[in-house]
Design an enzyme around this catalytic site. Structure first.
Site, PDB file in Angstrom:
ATOM      1  N   GLU A 154      32.960  71.973  -7.215  1.00 55.62           N
ATOM      2  CA  GLU A 154      32.684  70.408  -6.965  1.00 55.62           C
ATOM      3  C   GLU A 154      31.364  70.134  -7.985  1.00 55.62           C
ATOM      4  O   GLU A 154      30.551  69.600  -7.452  1.00 55.62           O
ATOM      5  CB  GLU A 154      32.350  70.129  -5.662  1.00 55.62           C
ATOM      6  CG  GLU A 154      33.670  70.183  -4.826  1.00 55.62           C
ATOM      7  CD  GLU A 154      33.606  69.859  -3.213  1.00 55.62           C
ATOM      8  OE1 GLU A 154      34.630  69.746  -2.561  1.00 55.62           O
ATOM      9  OE2 GLU A 154      32.079  69.506  -2.906  1.00 55.62           O
TER      10      GLU A 154
ATOM     11  N   GLU B  36      39.820  73.788  -1.216  1.00 63.33           N
ATOM     12  CA  GLU B  36      39.429  73.288   0.156  1.00 63.33           C
ATOM     13  C   GLU B  36      40.298  72.332   0.702  1.00 63.33           C
ATOM     14  O   GLU B  36      40.648  71.351   0.126  1.00 63.33           O
ATOM     15  CB  GLU B  36      38.100  72.790   0.007  1.00 63.33           C
ATOM     16  CG  GLU B  36      37.293  73.927  -0.218  1.00 63.33           C
ATOM     17  CD  GLU B  36      35.833  73.474  -0.683  1.00 63.33           C
ATOM     18  OE1 GLU B  36      35.502  72.181   0.255  1.00 63.33           O
ATOM     19  OE2 GLU B  36      34.790  74.020  -1.005  1.00 63.33           O
TER      20      GLU B  36
END
Length: 470
Positions: free
Chosen positions: A167, A371
């Protein structure tokens, strides 16, 4: 009732990070999170730091055994830059860290769990942030690549899946736009430079890995990729104004990293926006060439909630750039919301939309859900029943809904090879510390005990059979 079947070699597992699980025992250097907690402990939920957390440093063998009990065949975690590198000037490694990571990775491999190892999960060394500004500086890009090469050389013969960044947009948002990561600045131009330098660091690490692979210094079948949080933007209505708002949100939050890191190009529209806002980063032709030739082998996608936007109606009031110059956030009044996680919207079809976007617009690159998490707090999960398990069936039901959408996309040709749930054991989560619980196991903060949850029983059956009914 329908049976949904996934491929036999599908990767079922969980994701975590070093800083959120390992604890600080024998860590060579502090990170920005250690520094920030020292400066402002009140900003962290219940003033809990990452000092002990899951204590994976000492408990990794027991934890691998627990991974196996819930049927995991793969697990993503990260090496801590601040644990592995002892001296940031010379690149000297910490022998204790080398020994720990070898033992940890070997334990997974010996138990049939494929380690997927990330190099950077928000944990900038405090020394590099305070001295040079972290990824504000291209010198720190060099330091990151130096660290990455050390990691590849040390562990590359046994690690087959490498990830450069998790991220990468989040430290940009949190540290330079919205004040939820250190260094807590509000500067749109600096945010763009940090983002660009991160993309450059990723590209140079990819090239370094491929070069080592060509020299037979890492596994011949090893792969390298990146994990991005791709949040689809949905409109309030079908008006052209709202559609344009969603286009801007997608460009600035998704394509800003997805296109250069996966498609190896910078969107012309993004460059136009940055130029119009007078926030273009400092670049060089050589750097652009490096970025545009750094081919990843796979993509990881993190997804939790959708983004809802509408055309801007109120005047933009901030004195620095954020993406919200071009839109306003919007809450769907007819939406479905998770009562256990700040009323965030639940929208399983977003998984299908993400999968089709990768398939249709990014060459159907091999990808996986890196995720996906269903948050509950400790009170809503309740205590263990007479069987010793916590009843989190709410989590299982929602996971099924999301996997139905993934299966639909795969039936249409999406090249997805796995699903990793966030997370294995309830772990420390930045400013939220342990406010939100996601794990297959609950972490008792007083004793360090791992308490199983019923979702793990369902997941074990899913991983062993590759199928579920819904």
């Amino acid at each position: 009732m329908t049976t949904y079947q996934f491929p036999k070699d599908f990767m079922w597992g969980a994701a975590a990070s070093g800083i959120q699980t390992e604890g600080s025992t024998n860590k060579a250097n502090p990170s920005i999170w250690d520094l920030w907690f020292q400066q402002s402990p009140e900003r962290f939920y219940r003033e809990i730091s990452s000092d002990v957390v899951c204590d994976t440093y000492h408990k990794y063998q027991d934890d691998v055994r627990l991974m196996k009990q819930v049927g995991m065949n793969s697990f993503r975690t990260s090496i801590q830059w601040t644990r592995l590198i002892k001296d940031f000037e010379t690149g000297e490694v910490c022998p204790d860290a080398v020994d720990f990571y070898h033992r940890y990775f070997d334990e997974m491999i010996e138990n049939g769990i494929e380690p997927m190892i990330n190099l950077y999960h928000f944990d900038m060394p405090a020394e590099l942030q305070e001295t040079y500004g972290g990824f504000e500086s291209k010198l720190v890009v060099e330091k990151f690549v130096q660290y990455a090469v050390k990691a590849f050389e040390l562990f590359g013969h046994k690690i087959k899946y490498w990830i450069t960044f998790n991220e990468p947009i989040v430290p940009v948002e949190g540290g330079y736009l919205y004040d939820f990561h250190y260094p807590c600045k509000r500067d749109g131009k600096l945010a763009v430079q940090v983002g660009y330098n991160t993309i450059l660091a990723h590209a140079q690490a990819v090239h370094a890995y491929k070069q080592l692979q060509a020299q037979n210094k890492v596994a011949a079948d090893g792969q390298i990729g990146v994990v991005l949080n791709l949040t689809p933007s949905y409109t309030r209505n079908d008006s052209e104004e709202d559609k344009k708002a969603a286009w801007y949100a997608d460009l600035l939050f998704n394509r800003s990293f997805l296109d250069p890191m996966v498609k190896n190009e910078f969107p012309a529209e993004l460059c136009d926006v940055l130029k119009a806002q007078n926030i273009l980063p400092e670049t060089s032709p050589e750097e652009i060439d490096e970025i545009c030739s750094a081919k990843v082998d796979f993509l990881g996608v993190n997804y939790y909630v959708p983004r809802r936007v509408k055309a801007r109606e109120a005047e933009y009031e901030l004195d620095y750039f954020t993406p919200e110059v071009y839109f306003e956030n919007y809450v769907n009044p007819e939406g479905r919301f998770n009562p256990f996680r700040d009323n965030n919207e639940i929208l399983p079809v977003a998984i299908y939309d993400i999968a089709k976007n990768v398939q249709d617009n990014y060459g159907n690159l091999p990808w996986y859900i890196a995720e996906i998490g269903i948050a509950m707090d400790e009170e809503s999960e309740g205590k263990a029943d007479e069987t010793g398990y916590i009843d989190d069936s709410f989590r299982t039901d929602l996971m099924k809904e999301h996997l139905v959408q993934l299966h639909r996309a795969m039936e249409e040709g999406s090249n997805c090879f796995g699903v990793h749930q966030w997370t294995f054991i309830d772990n420390w989560s930045w400013l939220n510390s342990f406010k939100r619980r996601y794990g297959f196991y609950r972490l008792d903060l007083e004793t360090g005990n791992r308490i199983p949850k019923k979702h793990g029983l369902w997941f074990k059956q899913l991983s062993e059979t590759g199928q579920f009914d819904y």
